[in-house]
Design an enzyme around this catalytic site. Structure first.
Site: not given
Length: 581
Positions: A239-240
């Site tokens: 999850l950037d």
């Protein structure tokens, strides 16, 4: 409806109630919950995840790479990457993180134009799926923002759907003073739309426009994207920039409760769709805040150990492990079902925010000056009061460790391998950037070409030339690659190196860094000892409490210790993994 789904639906609804507690919605949350269940196809097939299950063991090593870090004329880069993995890394690397492989407009993939297609210059979904069949695949969910050239943003400007209300808007008159950002560009981007001038929120660049998760349709879009990635073989979701997900004026707009709850929701959906799928949160923030993303083993499965790179590099260039040891002693063990994701280098730089509160300001200044002496660049972020503050150091790790604060020396290769011997032995899952595996140096030409500091560590290899380098016994690339493969091969056979095995910091000296690992079944112990200085050191085995009834040997050199009264000479940057098995 199955019994499991009857239990799951209220759980999803509870997540949504917490996320949208302060948001007026056009439809009841029950409708949204059912839409999410449909998007993940949970009404057709649902898994029952085992609580606190570890989806990893000591054999797991993740290689981090771009889809086109290795190229060959006439061949799609994803096919070339697969060939490199099979030819050069089989039996050593079992997982691969392919950085964003979607169509993009900037930031080397992190300004995504279309989340559902593969960049045709890299290959296609068949190429991705082929890699996923042979290696556990980690992919980016670039969830905070998308490209200003995306269809969604074009529709936003035209007042069309999908996209007309997908983006965060604010006014220049709003109080934006306390908002935390990793960049120095203005937060708001003025945008002309059919409805007039609007100002959209851009945490990063003006080509990366923040998505508005207060609109549940945006959440639903990303859940559909997650389902697509699962179908294509993705099993680890990175999850950037997720810490910035939820915006609320009057707050810092980072690490908000709604963000944490959104991650818990995504975990619930993902693990009930595929029991062994995992979430890793990429939260480049101070250590204490980073740890909160474990939740109560109900949020991220893994968190990036962002404090490790600056502390470890600082240790090796100063020859003093004081700060690294202090941090190690303060780190809580990850409970079962969670693990640290350890890395020293990545496609980004050496983050400095995670060193805040761990290194003194003068230590950080010395580290920056040393890295600049070795050819590194510094990237900046906007701080309070209109000031800019160093955010990260951009440098290839092999060059970062070419010397000490005194300057370059002859110990660069040994220092580099020592860093990885430390990282590979630590509690957690190791991630190794492809350019560390290959001992790639600073790419000044790429920096000059792109005018981006981060390009210094994003070299693209010609596959034929790379194979020549890896076969040449005198090249740094061959020597490091073979040594790294040996270290990884040894690591992967040791139960005491399980990511959740016991870890205890040893108190030796400022030049000798050490810790003890014990396997979960308590049968194997490994004492990991490192000379982190450019001087010869001595270690008396009686100082580390080896059990007298066991036989002990060094896993790296193969040396067997005949007496527990031995005094061992440890050469500069030498590593010892002393085990009883």
């Amino acid at each position: 409806m199955s019994e499991l789904l009857e239990y799951l639906r209220p759980k999803i609804l509870h997540h949504l109630e917490l996320i949208y507690a302060e948001v007026e919605l056009p439809e009841p949350l029950e409708v949204l919950a059912d839409n999410l269940i449909d998007a993940m196809r949970l009404n057709h097939s649902v898994c029952e995840p085992t609580a606190h299950a570890n989806h990893w063991d000591e054999s797991d090593v993740i290689m981090i790479t771009y889809g086109d870090s290795i190229k060959m004329e006439g061949q799609k880069p994803l096919h070339t990457l697969h060939e490199f993995l099979n030819h050069c890394c089989q039996g050593v690397i079992n997982s691969v993180h392919i950085l964003p492989f979607f169509p993009y407009s900037s930031d080397d993939g992190f300004a995504v134009i279309d989340f559902s297609t593969v960049n045709e210059s890299l290959g296609d979904w068949d190429d991705v799926a082929a890699i996923a069949r042979d290696y556990r695949l980690m992919a980016d969910l670039v969830i905070n923002h998308c490209s200003s050239r995306s269809l969604w943003f074009e529709n936003f400007k035209q007042g069309k759907d999908p996209g007309s209300n997908y983006f965060v808007e604010a006014s220049p008159e709003d109080n934006l003073e306390g908002i935390v950002r990793p960049r120095t560009s203005p937060l708001l981007r003025e945008t002309q739309t059919l409805a007039g001038t609007k100002h959209v929120w851009c945490t990063f660049s003006h080509d990366q426009v923040d998505l508005d998760f207060r609109n549940p349709v945006v959440l639903l879009e990303f859940v559909r994207i997650i389902r697509l990635y699962l179908d294509k073989g993705v099993r680890i979701f990175r999850l950037d920039a997720v810490a910035f997900l939820w915006k609320k004026l009057g707050t810092s707009c980072i690490n908000l409760d709604e963000t944490h709850e959104a991650i818990r929701l995504l975990r619930t959906l993902i693990e009930h769709s595929c029991e062994h799928a995992m979430i890793i949160t990429e939260t480049n923030i101070p250590n204490r805040e980073n740890l909160t993303y474990f939740g109560n083993a109900n949020e991220a499965h893994c968190i990036y150990n962002f404090s490790l790179p600056p502390l470890l590099v600082n240790t090796l260039v100063t020859g003093n492990c004081k700060y690294l040891k202090q941090w190690m002693m303060s780190m809580p063990p990850a409970q079962n079902g969670t693990a640290y994701f350890n890395f020293i280098a990545s496609h980004d730089g050496i983050g400095l925010r995670p060193a805040e509160g761990l290194l003194k300001d003068e230590e950080i200044d010395t580290l920056i000056n040393t890295m600049q002496m070795f050819g590194g660049r510094v990237s900046w972020r906007a701080a309070h009061g209109g000031m800019n503050k160093a955010y990260e150091i951009n440098i290839a790790l092999f060059d970062a460790l070419q010397g000490t604060t005194k300057g370059p020396d002859r110990w660069g290769k040994e220092r580099f391998l020592c860093a990885h011997a430390i990282m590979l032995a630590l509690e957690g899952i190791p991630g190794i950037y492809i350019h560390s595996l290959l001992a790639t140096g600073n790419d000044y030409e790429k920096v000059k070409h792109t005018n981006q500091n981060r390009s210094i560590n994003r070299h693209q290899w010609d596959y034929g030339m790379l194979l020549e380098k890896l076969e040449g016994e005198l090249s740094q690339h061959n020597q490091v690659f073979e040594a790294m493969k040996n270290l990884i091969s040894v690591r992967c056979k040791q139960p005491a190196f399980h990511p959740n095995a016991t870890q205890f910091t040893l108190h030796l000296s400022e030049k000798l860094f050490g810790f003890w690992r014990q396997s979960i079944n308590r049968r194997q112990s490994i004492f990991c000892i490192y000379n982190i200085s450019d001087e010869v050191c001595e270690l008396s085995l009686s100082d580390i409490n080896l059990i007298g009834t066991d036989s002990w040997k060094d896993l790296i050199s193969g040396v067997i210790f005949q007496s527990l009264e031995e005094v061992v000479t440890i050469h500069p940057y030498q590593s010892l993994w002393i085990t009883n098995q």
